[in-house]
Design a protein around this motif. Sequence first.
Motif, short mmCIF file in Angstrom:
data_model
loop_
_atom_site.label_atom_id
_atom_site.label_comp_id
_atom_site.label_asym_id
_atom_site.label_seq_id
_atom_site.Cartn_x
_atom_site.Cartn_y
_atom_site.Cartn_z
N ASP A 76 9.41 4.32 -12.80
CA ASP A 76 10.43 3.27 -12.92
C ASP A 76 11.49 3.33 -11.81
OD1 ASP A 76 11.26 5.68 -14.00
OD2 ASP A 76 12.66 4.75 -15.40
N TRP A 77 11.45 4.35 -10.96
CA TRP A 77 12.42 4.38 -9.86
C TRP A 77 12.11 3.27 -8.87
CZ3 TRP A 77 13.74 10.01 -7.91
CH2 TRP A 77 14.51 10.65 -8.89
N LYS A 78 13.17 2.66 -8.37
CA LYS A 78 13.02 1.59 -7.38
C LYS A 78 13.02 2.21 -5.98
CE LYS A 78 15.17 -2.80 -5.98
NZ LYS A 78 13.89 -3.46 -5.75
N ILE A 79 11.95 1.95 -5.24
CA ILE A 79 11.78 2.53 -3.89
C ILE A 79 11.69 1.40 -2.87
CG2 ILE A 79 10.31 3.92 -2.41
CD1 ILE A 79 9.39 5.46 -4.86
N THR A 80 12.42 1.57 -1.76
CA THR A 80 12.40 0.60 -0.67
C THR A 80 12.04 1.32 0.62
OG1 THR A 80 14.13 -0.71 -1.74
CG2 THR A 80 13.73 -1.14 0.59
N VAL A 81 11.19 0.70 1.44
CA VAL A 81 10.75 1.28 2.71
C VAL A 81 11.13 0.34 3.85
CG1 VAL A 81 8.77 2.15 4.02
CG2 VAL A 81 8.75 2.29 1.52
N PHE A 82 11.64 0.93 4.93
CA PHE A 82 11.93 0.15 6.14
C PHE A 82 11.14 0.72 7.31
CE2 PHE A 82 15.90 -0.34 3.65
CZ PHE A 82 15.86 -1.72 3.51
N GLU A 83 10.42 -0.15 8.02
CA GLU A 83 9.62 0.23 9.17
C GLU A 83 9.89 -0.72 10.32
OE1 GLU A 83 7.46 1.31 12.09
OE2 GLU A 83 7.40 2.62 10.32
N LYS A 84 10.18 -0.18 11.49
CA LYS A 84 10.52 -1.00 12.65
C LYS A 84 9.33 -1.80 13.17
CE LYS A 84 11.51 1.05 16.63
NZ LYS A 84 12.25 1.78 17.69
N LEU A 85 8.13 -1.23 13.05
CA LEU A 85 6.94 -1.91 13.58
C LEU A 85 6.34 -2.87 12.55
CD1 LEU A 85 5.35 1.10 15.49
CD2 LEU A 85 6.94 -0.64 16.33
N SER A 86 5.26 -3.54 12.94
CA SER A 86 4.73 -4.63 12.12
C SER A 86 3.82 -4.17 10.99
CB SER A 86 3.98 -5.64 12.99
OG SER A 86 2.91 -4.99 13.65
N LYS A 87 3.41 -2.88 11.00
CA LYS A 87 2.58 -2.37 9.91
C LYS A 87 2.70 -0.86 9.81
CE LYS A 87 -1.53 -2.75 12.86
NZ LYS A 87 -2.88 -3.33 12.99
N ALA A 88 2.08 -0.30 8.78
CA ALA A 88 2.20 1.14 8.51
C ALA A 88 1.33 1.97 9.45
CB ALA A 88 1.81 1.42 7.06
#
Length: 500
Positions: free
Chosen positions: A32-44
């Motif tokens: 139930d924890w809310k996780i957010t990811v930020f990535e500078k490029l267009s994909k992982a």
Amino acid sequence: MSNKETTTDVILIGAGIMSATLGTLLKELVPDWKITVFEKLSKAGEESSNEWNNAGTGHAALCELNYTVEKPDGSVDISKAISINEQFQVSMQFWSYLVNSKLIHNPQDFIMPLPHMSLVQGEQNVSFLKKRFKALSNNPLFKGMEFSDEPEKLMEWIPLIMKDRKLDEPIAATKIDSGTDVNFGALTRMLFEHLKGQNVDIHYKHNVSNIYRTSDGLWELKVKNLESGNVEHHTAKFVFIGGGGGSLHLLQKSGIPEGKHIGGFPVSGIFMVCNNPEVVAQHHAKVYGKAKVGAPPMSVPHLDTRYINNRKTLLFGPFAGFSPKFLKNGSMFDLITSVKPDNLLTMLAAGVKEMSLTKYLIQQVMLSKEQRMDELREFIPNAKDEDWDLVVAGQRVQVIKDTEAGGKGTLQFGTEVITAKDGSIAALLGASPGASTAVHVMLEVIQNCFPEHMDEWGPKLKEMIPSYGLSLMENPELLHEVHTSTAQALGLSQKRPVFS
């Protein structure tokens, strides 16, 4: 320009294997924890985790000679090899759990069985390898390792390397069939696809430009949407900085005391890749040699079978290069802007200490293709220029810090996690063995940053990683169970088809 603000439980910076692993672990422990990811490029998985930007070796100290050191009394210290091997076993167990739980599929798309070998020449090196083999083969973690100094046997093991070789000095190799080739780029993309289905907010083309503590103890990030140009502000209780070489700048911006007096030195890698399928077909192993005198540990030459995009390939390297960028997609000002008043003396001390490294890098940068081919011919005597192309691999930032053992400005060869005293923020720095030990490293992050939850999370961790909290070396029955179950789950117990 927007100034959108959102609050979340966990923010992961960078969409590489480390963030993917930490996010997946946390989602299993606290869905139930809310996780957010930020990535500078267009994909992982496009920077250090990308399959073309690393060696793809499942680092378990099976073939890497720099993890076993000869002591002054002539004996071989295998303590680091044991540690690295146990850490890789943790990764294998977690990946097996994900496959068995049907959270990821088709493990052959990211891991393949492949013999790991060490190869040396010269009487002194052969003597060392023999002692290393005796020390390792007595340990249950390295069961199945073979040694040979007979050219006929070596011809069976590595025909491409032995063909047309002048045997004017002793030569020997060790071989163990339980090695692996790991496509960390593919695994990273699988994990982020899984996280996307677990309601994790993943934002590509978003650059975190600043990070600071708020008055209520949360971390606030200034994030720029690179497509729209909008600036957003995101706050979280916990932040993991897993941005590869970009982590150092963000750690410095966080202002935590633990991030002071730490610098970084960028080293790029160059591999030669074989474009002739007939040559590729003649080799089936990862063969590691010994670093030349004066060369850093990450420069160990190796000839690797790789599986990339379901195709068998052959790479040789690495050759070192230099760029002031901290990321392959970074800025030419990365190195100079990482020098701060608190780490200036540390960086200067490292510059004085590491003159041999500087000299080595200059020599490597100046190499012509023919000179690189000469080094390749030490592995493949009849290698032809037209069969090999150069590929620029990823950037690695070696950590520089003050240590008791090495003094001021000591260059660190390894993976480092810097954690705030209150556990609210952690940053991953460094390089190899990196991705191979991602699960072990992220478990350490969880233990250091969420100690109040460890009793509650213990049973789930034990379910995901049966050896959690135990030494496999000291529990041979558990080690056998783990080897059997992971090989079955990951498809390593059967020979895979060789792709053309």
